[in-house]
Design a protein around this motif. Sequence first.
Motif, PDB file in Angstrom:
ATOM      1  N   CYS A  29       0.838  -1.201   0.000  1.00 36.72           N
ATOM      2  CA  CYS A  29       0.000   0.000   0.000  1.00 36.72           C
ATOM      3  C   CYS A  29       0.873   1.252   0.000  1.00 36.72           C
ATOM      4  O   CYS A  29       1.788   1.383   0.806  1.00 36.72           O
ATOM      5  N   TRP A  44      -0.133   4.311   0.524  1.00 32.47           N
ATOM      6  CA  TRP A  44      -0.629   5.388   1.393  1.00 32.47           C
ATOM      7  C   TRP A  44       0.455   5.740   2.406  1.00 32.47           C
ATOM      8  O   TRP A  44       1.143   4.845   2.910  1.00 32.47           O
ATOM      9  N   CYS A  48       1.480   3.490   5.647  1.00 27.55           N
ATOM     10  CA  CYS A  48       0.812   2.178   5.698  1.00 27.55           C
ATOM     11  C   CYS A  48       1.795   1.079   5.302  1.00 27.55           C
ATOM     12  O   CYS A  48       2.583   1.249   4.384  1.00 27.55           O
ATOM     13  N   ARG A  58       0.854  -2.333   4.687  1.00 28.35           N
ATOM     14  CA  ARG A  58       0.232  -3.565   4.186  1.00 28.35           C
ATOM     15  C   ARG A  58       0.969  -4.078   2.942  1.00 28.35           C
ATOM     16  O   ARG A  58       1.260  -3.297   2.032  1.00 28.35           O
ATOM     17  N   CYS A 106      -4.119  -0.659   0.137  1.00 25.91           N
ATOM     18  CA  CYS A 106      -4.791  -1.709   0.900  1.00 25.91           C
ATOM     19  C   CYS A 106      -6.292  -1.427   0.853  1.00 25.91           C
ATOM     20  O   CYS A 106      -6.724  -0.330   0.508  1.00 25.91           O
TER      21      CYS A 106
HETATM   22 ZN   LIG Z   1      -2.964   1.142   3.342  1.00 23.31          ZN
END
Ligand SMILES: [Zn+2]
Length: 502
Positions: free
Chosen positions: A406, A408, A411, A413, A442
């Motif tokens: 991910c 972001w 993050c 993930r 994610c």
């Molecule tokens: Zn994420």
Amino acid sequence: MAFFSDLGEHVAVLRGLLGADIAADALPGIMAALDDDAIVEIISGASNLIRAAEKVRIVASGVAAARSTREHGHGGLAQKRGHNSLAALIQDLTGATRADAVKHVRLGESLLAGMGAALDDGAGESTDAAPAGSLDAEVAAEPWHAPLGRALLAGTISSAQHDVILRGLGEPPTVDDPDASRHIADVWSLAAEQLAAEAGERTVEELAKAARTVRDRLDPEGAGRRFDERFERRSFRLGTDSDGIRRASIAFDDVGGAWMDAILDSALRPRRGGPRFIDPAEKERAEQLVADPRTNEQLAYDLVLDVLRAGALAEEKTVFGTRQAGIRVLITADDREAHADGRPAIGLLEESQTSVPASLAAQHACDTGGVECTIDRDGNPLRLGREHRLYTAKQRLTLALRDGGCRWRGCDRPPSYCEAHHIDHFVADHGRTDVDRGILLCRYHHMQLHHGGWRITRDGLGDFVLHPPPGRGDPLTLAPRLTLRYAWAGIDPPPRRFLPAA
Ligand SMILES: [Zn+2]
Ligand SMILES: [Zn+2]
């Protein structure tokens, strides 16, 4: 027809079938000797009688409710009889469940409000009657649910149908502008009337679902809010009971719930009377499942654990049998455009036909692609468009290599938990299904992006830039995983201690 002659007629039908003045304990013997048609007539006649009597009870409940409000204190109708609420009194009088008693009060109140009945406080029982003339024309205007009350009194809908339409449509949104407010009430009223007109040929469950869908269609903004509220309430709790058994309690959000349904359904379909299989191998599998000695609950449990164990790497066929679990979201072109323009809009989950925000349809289309279908107003499909915009497995590998998970900010993930977000807007031109225009997010952040009004842009092969919704801060550059940057580019310039010894 006059109320009591109506009632008398229902009684006469039953008397004709059962005989006059029979003893109650003779009923089983008499009916056991009747033919099928007579039994059906008795069920229908008794139901008519119950409905007629129920009407009386609902109206009385409405009057009692107006005389038992909090303002009446200890002097209220229910309170004077030792109950803290009218529902408690009704429960006591009828032996009904709490939920049924509450429903009675709700319907009674709605009915009386709808009839514009003068809710005076009962002659002599109380002194705080509303001053004369306090109801000006504006306030006395009929509430939106009045058509339901009329239909109930006319006997065209049952109290159960009245209740699900009333609750399904829910209170219209409140606005300050009186004109707009009147208009909204009119629209709600029309919807109530139309649903009531459908009641004759629909089950209570179907009416309930339709009422909720109509409400979400009339108030897509509210639909989004309700979706958010359910999402906020999602939870998973694990505990141990006094026998040492591990127990879980899960509250699903709409999408999670639909996934769970899809997973259980695809595996347990033959047990639930699903479609007949033609393929001999599938047929055999279905027969095995039906013959399996495990209960449905045990099968569901084993399946959920299998899915958890196998995780993202499972071969769907080994877990789900023949049909891969998944959800499909329907959205009209109008709603899609409204959403692209930032106006509230909704879509529908295909299986359960519950409404979901259009942003979910957009999020879903990013990840799984979509297909366009032209449909006429009666729902006849005219033309099926081609499938579009689905990243292939190879493209996803490339995205995983580039993004590492991910993207972001903050993050961690990994790629196997991610969906591929297409940064070009979800509009009719489809955008290019191009790795350069995709980015891994994610599930949670993908939803946050579509649902929260965030946006990701990219200029050519430049940085991906995350734009928060207006007023929520400055755009952020989304960097790929640091480890990957080192893996591809090394350290530039190499720090001294990495230099080969001279
Ligand atoms: Zn994420
Ligand atoms: Zn997306």
